[in-house]
Design a protein around this motif. Sequence first.
Motif, short mmCIF file in Angstrom:
data_model
loop_
_atom_site.label_atom_id
_atom_site.label_comp_id
_atom_site.label_asym_id
_atom_site.label_seq_id
_atom_site.Cartn_x
_atom_site.Cartn_y
_atom_site.Cartn_z
N GLN A 21 36.86 35.97 46.80
CA GLN A 21 36.52 36.12 45.39
C GLN A 21 35.01 36.23 45.22
O GLN A 21 34.51 37.06 44.45
CB GLN A 21 37.06 34.95 44.58
CG GLN A 21 38.57 34.96 44.40
CD GLN A 21 39.07 33.70 43.71
OE1 GLN A 21 38.35 32.73 43.53
NE2 GLN A 21 40.34 33.74 43.32
N THR A 22 34.27 35.38 45.92
CA THR A 22 32.81 35.39 45.82
C THR A 22 32.25 36.72 46.32
O THR A 22 31.38 37.32 45.68
CB THR A 22 32.21 34.23 46.64
OG1 THR A 22 32.76 33.01 46.16
CG2 THR A 22 30.71 34.20 46.53
N GLU A 23 32.77 37.21 47.44
CA GLU A 23 32.29 38.49 47.98
C GLU A 23 32.68 39.65 47.08
O GLU A 23 31.93 40.62 46.94
CB GLU A 23 32.81 38.67 49.41
CG GLU A 23 32.14 37.71 50.38
CD GLU A 23 32.73 37.75 51.76
OE1 GLU A 23 33.64 38.59 52.03
OE2 GLU A 23 32.31 36.94 52.61
N PHE A 24 33.82 39.56 46.44
CA PHE A 24 34.23 40.58 45.48
C PHE A 24 33.26 40.59 44.30
O PHE A 24 32.85 41.65 43.83
CB PHE A 24 35.67 40.33 45.02
CG PHE A 24 36.20 41.39 44.11
CD1 PHE A 24 36.59 42.63 44.62
CD2 PHE A 24 36.31 41.17 42.75
CE1 PHE A 24 37.08 43.61 43.79
CE2 PHE A 24 36.80 42.15 41.91
CZ PHE A 24 37.18 43.37 42.44
N GLN A 25 32.88 39.40 43.81
CA GLN A 25 31.92 39.31 42.72
C GLN A 25 30.54 39.80 43.16
O GLN A 25 29.83 40.44 42.38
CB GLN A 25 31.84 37.87 42.21
CG GLN A 25 33.10 37.44 41.47
CD GLN A 25 33.12 35.95 41.17
OE1 GLN A 25 32.35 35.18 41.75
NE2 GLN A 25 34.01 35.54 40.27
N LEU A 26 30.17 39.53 44.41
CA LEU A 26 28.91 40.04 44.94
C LEU A 26 28.89 41.56 44.93
O LEU A 26 27.86 42.19 44.69
CB LEU A 26 28.68 39.54 46.38
CG LEU A 26 28.11 38.15 46.56
CD1 LEU A 26 28.14 37.76 48.04
CD2 LEU A 26 26.70 38.07 46.02
N MET A 27 30.04 42.14 45.20
CA MET A 27 30.14 43.59 45.24
C MET A 27 29.79 44.20 43.88
O MET A 27 29.28 45.31 43.80
CB MET A 27 31.59 43.99 45.62
CG MET A 27 31.66 45.23 46.43
SD MET A 27 33.28 45.53 47.16
CE MET A 27 34.46 45.07 45.97
#
Length: 192
Positions: A21-27
């Motif tokens: 989820q965090t990496e998706f938000q970073l994207m």
Amino acid sequence: IGTWRFGDELEEFATFEKSMQTEFQLMFGEFIQGWGEDVELQAFVVLYYLVMFMLVLNFLLAIIVEAYMGVRKEVETLEVEQEFLTDLWDTFRAIITARVRGWPNTEDLGTILGGATAKFSVGYVELQRTGMFDDPRKVGSFLRFYSRFDFLEPPEIDRNGRPVPKNGEERSEERVVRLMCEALGVKPKRLA
């Protein structure tokens, strides 16, 4: 990697699901709170952005190159007589001339002539027989107008009724024989 390195320090990486989820938000440009305070987290975020940038860039380039190759293939198979502006001008001139001289609709004429079998060219007699020209002089003016285009010249026919290839061209069956002989390493036999 985020869960392994930062899982016990940051809530955003506590589980694999939260890391995703965090990496998706970073994207999408959302940064982790306090990401600028930890050097390792800064390196992780920068490397993540670099990897994502390269992946997205490669996907985009693959799409663009694929589209370009498709257009290039279409352009190679596109048959034009002259260059684009000259063809455009000739098309416009043909439409105006057809209206002024009272020639039949080209689509209807093409449909009728397209149904003719075993014809390599169309002349005065075939055009007159279509019944679409109400005056023989219109047939003559039609033929005179289109006779100036080299690609509309009737093909030369050999004694077997097949079109004779133009300079540099070869018949499809001759090409197949030549390619097979090249593959087998033998010389093709010629019939006189």
